[in-house]
Design a protein around this motif. Structure first.
Motif, short mmCIF file in Angstrom:
data_model
loop_
_atom_site.label_atom_id
_atom_site.label_comp_id
_atom_site.label_asym_id
_atom_site.label_seq_id
_atom_site.Cartn_x
_atom_site.Cartn_y
_atom_site.Cartn_z
N LYS A 288 7.46 -6.87 -8.21
CA LYS A 288 7.13 -5.90 -9.22
C LYS A 288 7.76 -6.15 -10.47
O LYS A 288 9.28 -6.24 -10.27
N TYR A 289 7.25 -6.48 -11.67
CA TYR A 289 7.76 -6.60 -12.81
C TYR A 289 7.82 -5.16 -13.53
O TYR A 289 6.84 -4.50 -13.68
N MET B 237 14.98 1.52 -6.00
CA MET B 237 15.01 0.37 -6.58
C MET B 237 13.77 0.27 -7.52
O MET B 237 13.51 -0.07 -8.60
N LEU B 238 12.72 0.74 -7.00
CA LEU B 238 11.15 0.46 -7.72
C LEU B 238 10.93 1.70 -8.67
O LEU B 238 10.13 1.72 -9.53
N HIS B 239 11.57 2.90 -8.54
CA HIS B 239 11.71 3.97 -9.20
C HIS B 239 12.69 4.49 -9.79
O HIS B 239 13.32 5.60 -9.52
N THR C 259 1.00 -1.08 0.12
CA THR C 259 0.07 0.15 -0.01
C THR C 259 0.74 1.26 -0.08
O THR C 259 0.64 2.20 -0.57
N ALA C 260 1.92 1.18 0.89
CA ALA C 260 2.77 2.38 0.94
C ALA C 260 3.36 2.71 -0.31
O ALA C 260 3.72 3.92 -0.70
N LEU C 261 3.78 1.52 -0.95
CA LEU C 261 4.64 1.63 -2.40
C LEU C 261 3.64 1.80 -3.56
O LEU C 261 4.21 1.87 -4.86
N GLY C 262 2.33 1.76 -3.37
CA GLY C 262 1.35 2.12 -4.50
C GLY C 262 0.87 0.80 -5.18
O GLY C 262 0.29 0.90 -6.14
#
Length: 93
Positions: free
Chosen positions: A45-46, A87-89, A24-27
């Motif tokens: 996350k791909y 890492m995610l963005h 949730t916090a990461l979207g």
């Protein structure tokens, strides 16, 4: 083949809540898996370029790794580390 309820028996309630909080916090937008017998949940996350970030969430610790061989570990109570957000963005190079 196990159904959802059977798979959840491998996951502690705290790990499941922690994984939901992190996603949730990461979207969101994560694929969820349940490593058998490990008491953890894994969020993946791909990305369109074929890379991915995998986050393994336990009762009080989490660890993330990606296709570029970067890793980060943290205590759940410390919140989301900036390195995971990066890492995610990834910044355009």
């Amino acid at each position: 083949m196990m159904d959802e309820c059977e798979r959840l028996t491998y996951v502690s309630g705290e790990a499941a809540c922690n994984a939901v909080d992190i996603a949730t916090a990461l979207g969101g937008g994560f694929h969820v898996s349940f490593p058998p017998g490990r008491g953890t949940m894994t969020l993946i996350k791909y990305f369109p370029d074929g890379s991915d970030v995998s986050i393994e969430v336990g009762d009080d610790r989490a660890a993330a790794s990606n296709s570029r061989f970067e890793t980060v570990e943290w205590d759940i109570e410390d919140g989301i580390p900036q390195k995971l957000v990066d890492m995610l963005h990834p910044k355009a190079g």
